[in-house]
Structures are given as C-alpha cells and as structure tokens.
Design an enzyme around this catalytic site. Structure first.
Site, short mmCIF file in Angstrom:
data_model
loop_
_atom_site.label_atom_id
_atom_site.label_comp_id
_atom_site.label_asym_id
_atom_site.label_seq_id
_atom_site.Cartn_x
_atom_site.Cartn_y
_atom_site.Cartn_z
N ILE A 1 67.76 41.57 44.96
CA ILE A 1 67.32 42.80 45.64
C ILE A 1 67.95 42.91 47.03
CG2 ILE A 1 65.28 43.96 46.61
CD1 ILE A 1 63.67 42.71 44.24
N ASP B 1 70.82 34.00 54.70
CA ASP B 1 70.33 33.34 53.48
C ASP B 1 70.43 31.83 53.65
OD1 ASP B 1 70.04 34.75 50.41
OD2 ASP B 1 70.12 32.55 50.51
N TYR C 1 51.78 32.78 44.10
CA TYR C 1 52.75 33.86 44.38
C TYR C 1 51.99 35.17 44.67
CZ TYR C 1 56.57 37.21 43.71
OH TYR C 1 57.48 38.22 43.89
#
Ligand code: NAD
Length: 313
Positions: free
Chosen positions: A22, A41, A156
């Site tokens: 994404i 990242d 999560y």
C-alpha cells in the site's frame, strides 16, 4: 456548499513502509499528482529499489518506526532533500496472525511497537514540524480490523482499534488548540499485498488492489476526509453493525464468513511474509526466527496449515 479541493502538486509527502504494498502504491499515486515523496522503510534495499523505479521525485531513507532517532532522521532527510513535509502517511505495519492463546509475547510486543508506537512517534515528531507552520495532513493507516475484532488477529485488531482512537483524540486536541492540521484514518478491507496473502474469503467481498487504497488516500487529502472506508460501502456495514442487536450483526458476520478471514488463513502461503514480519523491529531481533506459524497438528489434508482455529460453527 461543496468542499474546496486541495491542490496536491508540489507538496512533499513522507510515507512509512513505502517500499512495497500500500505504501508503494500510495507513493505512485502521489507522484502522479505532482507530489514529491520520501519513502522510509526498515527494508532499505527494497525501498531504494522502489525509489529508483518510481523516479527522481522519490527518495528512499532507512527507517525503523519504533525508534525515535531513526524517525527524526527520516523526517530530516525528507525535508532536506524535498522540502517541508506537508503529508505524513503512517503506513508501516505488520500483521502476524494465529490463535490468541498461542501468541508469544514477542510477537504481540512487535505488533504493538510497530503498529501503535510507530504511529504515536510519527505523529508527535511531524506535529512538532507542522504546528509552527500551521499546515499539514497526517494519514494513519488502520484497517477494518480497527472497527471489527477479527478472530485469528486479536492483537492486530487491538493495534488497529488503537490507531482509530489515537487519531480521533489527537484530532480533537488539535481543534482545541486551533491548529490547522488535518488528520485521517484509513480502514481498508483485505488488500492484495504480502501482508494480506493467504487470508480467507468473506462471501460477497472482493480483495482490494493497493492502488484502490492509494486512490482513497488521495481523495482524503483533497477533501480532508477524516474517516476513510475502503471500499466506501463498508461504512454501511459498520453502521448496520452498530444499530442492529449484537445477535443479528454477529449472525450476519458468520453468514458471510467475515469472522473467518483471518482465522482461515493459510499459514504455508503466509510463511515468507510471517518470517519477514518477525524481523521488522531490529531491536527485538533475538526472537525473529520463531514466527507465529500454526502448529504441526493444524496440518490439513491438502498439506497446508490453517491459522490454528478449529472449524466448529
Ligand atoms: P506490506 O508488508 O506489503 O508493506 C509494509 C511495509 O512496512 C514493508 O515494506 C515493511 O518493510 C515496512 N515496515 C515494517 N516494519 C517497519 C518498521 N519497523 N519501520 C519501517 N518500516 C517497516 O504491508 P501492506 O499490506 O502494504 O500494509 C500497509 C499498511 O496497511 C499496514 O499498516 C497494514 O496493517 C495496513 N492494512 C493492510 C491490509 C492488507 O490486507 N494488506 C488491510 C488493511 C490495512
């Protein structure tokens, strides 16, 4: 009166976890609108490769969202190379799934650190820069698991619920302060990325492409939308779940197998992703080789393994 659309061309965006999935699709969509993009990242090789493919308005910077110094250095590098950050997309996240009672503590801690503390840190650090300029937009990537608790992904779901609450509360504070900063949170259904690989299917719901989420983010920037459902129709389902008696809304979720999307995940298909995810917080690397993978006893006749939840209806 229709809202005035913001012009994005020339703005600088910083995207965490922008090397793939994404984040990468969002970088692509921003560049198409004439924005400049810094992708941060923990997988710097993949981030450099992505930046090289996306072209000269993109820079790649190493980033571990759980580390304050690393996050500050990422924002510094973005501002030095591209100009003041107008948009921060807190996208970096991991999803390690399996039965809650089998989850090891390190896995839970890693998800909380990356998915919640990473977003908290990013918001604090960028707000220090945005508030004096009295402009900016922060987009936090939550999930539909941020509104519905997903069996097989309890921790999560907890992290993604936290992102919703955090964004709402900080938005309220900024309004009380009179600060002109926009906040959005994005709640996609399953997206075809490595994180979303090998998941179960709910009846009547198609997986999304990363570009669909990216387009929704672009629209949220232009229209200053706070709550972003992807697909948009998911908002109706959420409203329905709020007004219907619990017995009916849970019955509906079971009928379309929405409660099985994470619970029926194929752990063999997810193996490579789960291993990568388990190495996503360098400071916790001592536990990285014991990913959250279903046990031998969960092996299926087809040789694949489910996430460890039994199939009793
Ligand atoms: P992905 O695994 O394809 O990409 C995530 C990126 O984040 C990776 O490049 C990874 O290296 C990076 N990352 C991980 N830990 C990091 C850290 N500590 N610091 C910096 N970068 C780090 O995943 P995706 O599907 O693109 O997910 C992006 C976001 O969207 C996540 O927050 C996820 O929870 C959310 N989301 C995904 C889905 C889905 O089905 N794919 C659905 C809803 C929400």
């Amino acid at each position: 009166m229709a809202k005035q659309q913001r012009i994005l061309a020339g703005e600088t965006a910083a995207i965490t976890g922008g090397a793939r999935g994404i984040g990468r699709a969002t970088a692509t969509a921003f560049l198409r609108r004439g924005m400049k993009v810094a992708i941060g990242d923990v997988d710097i090789e993949a981030a450099r490769q992505t930046a090289a493919e996306l072209g000269p308005s993109t820079v790649a910077v190493p980033l571990d969202v759980t580390d304050r110094d690393s996050f500050s250095a990422f924002l510094d590098a973005a501002e030095e190379q591209l100009g003041p950050v107008d948009v921060l997309v807190n996208n970096a996240g991991i999803m390690q799934i399996g039965r809650f009672i089998d989850e090891d503590d390190l896995t839970a801690r890693r998800m909380v650190d990356i998915n919640i503390h990473g977003v908290i840190l990013g918001m604090k650090l960028v707000l220090e820069r945005m508030i004096p300029r009295d402009r900016g937009h922060i987009v936090n990537i939550s999930s539909q698991a941020g509104k519905f608790g997903a069996p097989g992904g309890a921790t999560y779901s907890a992290t993604k619920h936290a992102v919703v609450g955090l964004t709402e509360a900080v938005r309220g504070e900024l309004r009380l302060m009179g600060a002109n900063i926009d906040l959005s949170y994005v709640m996609p259904y399953v997206v075809n990325t490595e994180l979303g690989s090998g998941l179960g299917q709910a009846r009547g719901l198609a997986n999304l492409e990363p570009s669909e989420v990216a387009d929704a983010i672009v629209e949220a920037l232009k229209l200053r939308t706070v709550e972003v459902w992807v697909p948009k129709s998911a908002k109706r389902t959420s409203l329905m779940a709020t007004v219907l008696p619990r017995r009916l809304s849970e019955g509906f979720a079971r009928a379309i197998r929405a409660d099985r999307v994470l619970a029926d995940a194929d752990s063999l298909t997810r193996r490579n992703y789960e291993l990568r995810a388990s190495r996503s917080e360098p400071a916790l690397n001592e536990g990285a080789d014991t990913p959250q993978i279903a046990r031998e006893s969960d092996e299926q006749p087809d040789g694949h393994r489910r996430a460890g939840l039994d199939d009793a209806a």
